[in-house]
Design a protein around this motif. Sequence first.
Motif, PDB file in Angstrom:
ATOM      1  N   TYR A 167     -15.957  18.564  -0.643  1.00 30.43           N
ATOM      2  CA  TYR A 167     -15.579  17.969   0.448  1.00 30.43           C
ATOM      3  C   TYR A 167     -15.346  18.825   1.645  1.00 30.43           C
ATOM      4  O   TYR A 167     -14.460  19.809   1.540  1.00 30.43           O
TER       5      TYR A 167
ATOM      6  N   TYR B 179     -12.560   5.636  -6.325  1.00 31.54           N
ATOM      7  CA  TYR B 179     -11.037   5.966  -6.337  1.00 31.54           C
ATOM      8  C   TYR B 179      -9.798   5.097  -7.105  1.00 31.54           C
ATOM      9  O   TYR B 179      -9.183   5.453  -7.826  1.00 31.54           O
TER      10      TYR B 179
ATOM     11  N   PRO C   8      -8.041  14.260   4.720  1.00 31.68           N
ATOM     12  CA  PRO C   8      -8.030  12.682   4.290  1.00 31.68           C
ATOM     13  C   PRO C   8      -7.860  12.520   2.618  1.00 31.68           C
ATOM     14  O   PRO C   8      -8.272  13.241   1.983  1.00 31.68           O
ATOM     15  N   ALA C   9      -6.947  11.422   2.359  1.00 33.73           N
ATOM     16  CA  ALA C   9      -6.771  11.370   1.032  1.00 33.73           C
ATOM     17  C   ALA C   9      -7.878  10.514   0.405  1.00 33.73           C
ATOM     18  O   ALA C   9      -8.402  10.653  -0.767  1.00 33.73           O
TER      19      ALA C   9
ATOM     20  N   ARG D 209      -5.678  15.778  -5.181  1.00 37.21           N
ATOM     21  CA  ARG D 209      -4.689  16.392  -4.104  1.00 37.21           C
ATOM     22  C   ARG D 209      -3.538  15.530  -4.076  1.00 37.21           C
ATOM     23  O   ARG D 209      -2.434  16.071  -4.152  1.00 37.21           O
ATOM     24  N   SER D 210      -3.701  14.165  -3.710  1.00 37.21           N
ATOM     25  CA  SER D 210      -2.693  13.285  -3.748  1.00 37.21           C
ATOM     26  C   SER D 210      -1.883  13.470  -4.676  1.00 37.21           C
ATOM     27  O   SER D 210      -0.509  13.193  -4.582  1.00 37.21           O
ATOM     28  N   LEU D 211      -2.321  13.289  -5.942  1.00 33.94           N
ATOM     29  CA  LEU D 211      -1.349  13.200  -7.300  1.00 33.94           C
ATOM     30  C   LEU D 211      -0.779  14.609  -7.386  1.00 33.94           C
ATOM     31  O   LEU D 211       0.629  14.158  -7.947  1.00 33.94           O
TER      32      LEU D 211
ATOM     33  N   GLU E 286      -3.908   7.528 -14.831  1.00 32.22           N
ATOM     34  CA  GLU E 286      -2.395   6.892 -15.118  1.00 32.22           C
ATOM     35  C   GLU E 286      -2.417   6.352 -16.281  1.00 32.22           C
ATOM     36  O   GLU E 286      -1.367   6.311 -17.079  1.00 32.22           O
TER      37      GLU E 286
ATOM     38  N   MET F 184       0.789  -1.349   0.012  1.00 29.04           N
ATOM     39  CA  MET F 184      -0.113   0.138  -0.039  1.00 29.04           C
ATOM     40  C   MET F 184       0.890   1.194   0.001  1.00 29.04           C
ATOM     41  O   MET F 184       0.438   2.262  -0.602  1.00 29.04           O
TER      42      MET F 184
ATOM     43  N   ARG G 129       3.612   5.806  -5.358  1.00 28.90           N
ATOM     44  CA  ARG G 129       3.610   6.146  -6.905  1.00 28.90           C
ATOM     45  C   ARG G 129       2.595   7.277  -7.305  1.00 28.90           C
ATOM     46  O   ARG G 129       2.918   8.109  -8.190  1.00 28.90           O
ATOM     47  N   SER G 130       1.400   7.227  -6.454  1.00 30.78           N
ATOM     48  CA  SER G 130       0.470   8.241  -6.701  1.00 30.78           C
ATOM     49  C   SER G 130       1.013   9.540  -6.498  1.00 30.78           C
ATOM     50  O   SER G 130       0.667  10.583  -7.154  1.00 30.78           O
ATOM     51  N   LEU G 131       1.764   9.639  -5.113  1.00 30.30           N
ATOM     52  CA  LEU G 131       2.159  11.128  -4.667  1.00 30.30           C
ATOM     53  C   LEU G 131       2.998  11.551  -5.721  1.00 30.30           C
ATOM     54  O   LEU G 131       3.033  12.943  -6.049  1.00 30.30           O
TER      55      LEU G 131
ATOM     56  N   LEU H  15     -17.438  12.789  -6.284  1.00 32.05           N
ATOM     57  CA  LEU H  15     -16.719  13.996  -6.516  1.00 32.05           C
ATOM     58  C   LEU H  15     -15.623  14.227  -5.270  1.00 32.05           C
ATOM     59  O   LEU H  15     -14.430  14.730  -5.761  1.00 32.05           O
ATOM     60  N   TYR H  16     -16.084  13.716  -4.187  1.00 31.42           N
ATOM     61  CA  TYR H  16     -15.091  13.780  -2.942  1.00 31.42           C
ATOM     62  C   TYR H  16     -13.842  13.157  -3.166  1.00 31.42           C
ATOM     63  O   TYR H  16     -12.765  13.474  -2.891  1.00 31.42           O
ATOM     64  N   MET H  17     -14.266  11.939  -3.460  1.00 29.69           N
ATOM     65  CA  MET H  17     -12.991  10.809  -3.858  1.00 29.69           C
ATOM     66  C   MET H  17     -12.195  11.209  -4.870  1.00 29.69           C
ATOM     67  O   MET H  17     -10.804  11.338  -4.861  1.00 29.69           O
TER      68      MET H  17
ATOM     69  N   GLU I 189     -11.543  14.654  -5.636  1.00 28.40           N
ATOM     70  CA  GLU I 189     -10.875  15.673  -4.721  1.00 28.40           C
ATOM     71  C   GLU I 189      -9.683  15.119  -4.091  1.00 28.40           C
ATOM     72  O   GLU I 189      -8.718  15.597  -4.472  1.00 28.40           O
ATOM     73  N   GLY I 190     -10.002  13.972  -3.509  1.00 28.70           N
ATOM     74  CA  GLY I 190      -8.943  13.493  -2.683  1.00 28.70           C
ATOM     75  C   GLY I 190      -7.685  13.077  -3.316  1.00 28.70           C
ATOM     76  O   GLY I 190      -6.486  13.274  -3.244  1.00 28.70           O
ATOM     77  N   LEU I 191      -7.985  12.251  -4.479  1.00 27.25           N
ATOM     78  CA  LEU I 191      -7.145  11.646  -5.337  1.00 27.25           C
ATOM     79  C   LEU I 191      -6.261  12.822  -5.881  1.00 27.25           C
ATOM     80  O   LEU I 191      -5.056  12.709  -6.164  1.00 27.25           O
TER      81      LEU I 191
ATOM     82  N   ALA J  91      -3.467   1.796  -7.674  1.00 26.10           N
ATOM     83  CA  ALA J  91      -3.055   2.713  -6.822  1.00 26.10           C
ATOM     84  C   ALA J  91      -3.283   2.096  -5.395  1.00 26.10           C
ATOM     85  O   ALA J  91      -2.390   2.460  -4.424  1.00 26.10           O
ATOM     86  N   LEU J  92      -4.278   1.293  -5.085  1.00 31.32           N
ATOM     87  CA  LEU J  92      -4.476   0.695  -3.695  1.00 31.32           C
ATOM     88  C   LEU J  92      -4.043  -0.550  -4.165  1.00 31.32           C
ATOM     89  O   LEU J  92      -4.706  -1.529  -4.151  1.00 31.32           O
TER      90      LEU J  92
ATOM     91  N   SER K 252     -11.471  10.791   0.684  1.00 28.01           N
ATOM     92  CA  SER K 252     -12.065  11.746   1.182  1.00 28.01           C
ATOM     93  C   SER K 252     -13.482  11.120   0.856  1.00 28.01           C
ATOM     94  O   SER K 252     -14.404  11.733   0.010  1.00 28.01           O
TER      95      SER K 252
ATOM     96  N   ILE L 101     -14.345   3.720  -2.384  1.00 29.99           N
ATOM     97  CA  ILE L 101     -13.087   3.044  -2.613  1.00 29.99           C
ATOM     98  C   ILE L 101     -12.808   2.829  -4.078  1.00 29.99           C
ATOM     99  O   ILE L 101     -11.786   2.752  -4.681  1.00 29.99           O
TER     100      ILE L 101
END
Lengths: 398, 398
Positions: free
Chosen positions: A253, B91, A235-236, B126-128, B99, A120, A126-128, B118-120, B122-124, B236-237, A238, B88
């Motif tokens: 969010y 995501y 939260p990632a 931001r992480s990217l 990718e 994980m 990788r995503s970051l 939409l929230y997920m 957003e989170g993704l 990613a997960l 979210s 999940i």
Amino acid sequence: MGTDFTATRAMFRMQEGVIYLDGNSLGPTPAAVAEKVRACITNEWGEMLITAWNRAGWMDKPRALGDRIGRLIGAERGTVVLGDTLSIKVYQALAAALELRPDRKVVLSDTGNFPTDLYMAEGLIRSLGGGHELRTVAPEEVEAAINQDIAVLMLTEVDYRTGRKHEMKHLIEMAHAAGALVVWDLAHSAGAIEVDLSGAGADFAVGCTYKYLNSGPGGPAFIYVAPRLADRVNPALSGWMGHEAPFAFDLGYRPGEGIERMRVGTPPILQMAALEASMDIWDRVDMADIRARSIELTEAFVEAVEAACPTLTLASPRDPEARGSQISFRHPEGYAIMQALIARGVIGDFRAPDILRFGFTPLYTTMEDVSHAAAILGEIMRDNLWDRAEFKTRAKVT
Amino acid sequence: MGTDFTATRAMFRMQEGVIYLDGNSLGPTPAAVAEKVRACITNEWGEMLITAWNRAGWMDKPRALGDRIGRLIGAERGTVVLGDTLSIKVYQALAAALELRPDRKVVLSDTGNFPTDLYMAEGLIRSLGGGHELRTVAPEEVEAAINQDIAVLMLTEVDYRTGRKHEMKHLIEMAHAAGALVVWDLAHSAGAIEVDLSGAGADFAVGCTYKYLNSGPGGPAFIYVAPRLADRVNPALSGWMGHEAPFAFDLGYRPGEGIERMRVGTPPILQMAALEASMDIWDRVDMADIRARSIELTEAFVEAVEAACPTLTLASPRDPEARGSQISFRHPEGYAIMQALIARGVIGDFRAPDILRFGFTPLYTTMEDVSHAAAILGEIMRDNLWDRAEFKTRAKVT
């Protein structure tokens, strides 16, 4: 000792003729679990239908169960929430921790971590796409590897193979002194040993409930975030259940308060009903008693097996303070030996390449179980009863 | 019509005096579900203990159930797998799709998407940390917004508020022509309408099972990846259950074959046992029959309600081809009206600010249910029976 282990054992449905030493992989059924889940299906889902989300308190269960587990791991009230799988919870905790240390790029872990935690972390890194590094050292080298480069120290407290236990409080102090955060995986700790997250100054912790906590196959995981950090976590993952107002259906969010933001999607209510049956037992238990009895059980097992089986090599630390609630032995024919044991009604498990693993669970494991299991293992080794084709054929291993 | 809806209705446990029009939120209990889960707990978990992962086929259930659901959504065998929550799965699908389009930065969605999607995203994003943009337009503007900037078009096929349905095949063709990939959320499609993922040339799809598929509260989600893409997806997960060899316990991640790599952690076996009870019903059903009956039911409801309730405004498309299997009406006092309906035994739900939502589920909803529900709604509106304090007090809404 305040905990009545005769009473707790009676609250499990144990199989005749089976000595179950694999509760560190999948706990057995609490006697009340079938009825608990039936009532959830029939009286809640069946009769209340959609209204059960409020009327049966479904929506609050992840937090309510979090508090009950929290007591077992030294967590403050309102700091633990249930949901998802342990892999997902690792991802959440690590992502949150890394975001709190934006100027650092190294995740430090060890080769004794459970592989999915490392996987994980790989996926997250990788995503970051920000040049993070997963640095994995041998367990005994962790302390020396903590330095100012480390963003997050990510460890499983108790090694799934050997039961070797990290010194949580000490490593947290070391990491914090170096400016790093720490994510603990308590998969083999929660319900197995005394854990004091609050007292140790822990940042993040995650764990599963289907091992020592007996919630059944695929039971939900949990996550802890220290109160001083929870409202700073972005939260990632979210999801709407972690939104400040899930049923406002806003398009944007906004994280919920504190630990609530670590919720993601709709909670698995049937699995949580099963967990409740187990927590009804755990609520009667003092973790200090569990630990004391666990040490008695493991010490007796080591002594008896070493006396009877000279060709088995202890893979767990000899000092009970340095291990969790499992004992592992090594043998080149470990797979066949475990199959022979299972055929005789002693259920442990095997981990490649050569580890025989035995979990000790005071809630339902007795000293008689320990001596019988050791005696059967002794016979198998003395008479080479494992040396048969039927025991050497590898099935798909779980 | 080959499907026997009298027989399927008899396979549910329906509540006396209740007309349940909320199966689009939480499906009711299959009559066999309590026994199915009891057997899983008692005969599998209880008796087989850890060995049930192989002996009871637990490890294969996410894939086996995926194939059964796949038939309902036009997915090729071996392209759907169960697990986690819909959030999940969104995501995972979005991360994988992005990718595969590394040179593009825009995720296009619409304001009718379910918020957690939409929230997920957003989170993704931001992480990217790679300058991605979530561009959200009105549902009717999606087609015009597809251009060469779009990396991924991410839509819920059927709008959770109004039942408005996107034209899947057409939008996929548009997106593909522009070089974009598409992620479909089938939360209000699977089991509700005919879906032909393979025929439509779909890339990714996700959905939940606790609505039309009746798996119970918190039942697992599913994910579809087109066979032409599955082996190119870099998860990613990256959890151990998606590893090529989970029980080799390697320290490095290697994705499993095809859809297997979209598995993450330990599957929720009790929730899957519940889903099996529902799939035993679904296996008897032809989705063309479901769609035909659904249109009959919704057309009858619209006609009866519009005749009886002039102050309610149809919020769903009038053309049945343009909507899923729900009907929504708007009214400023929608919340109180729904409470009054529920008090009379007609269970739908309310979505802020003014939407009364009714799901139609041919497996167990009859034409008599439709006419009775419309008649009761007519009385409530005619006599202003909703205009009471008890119906206006907002409880926590689910």
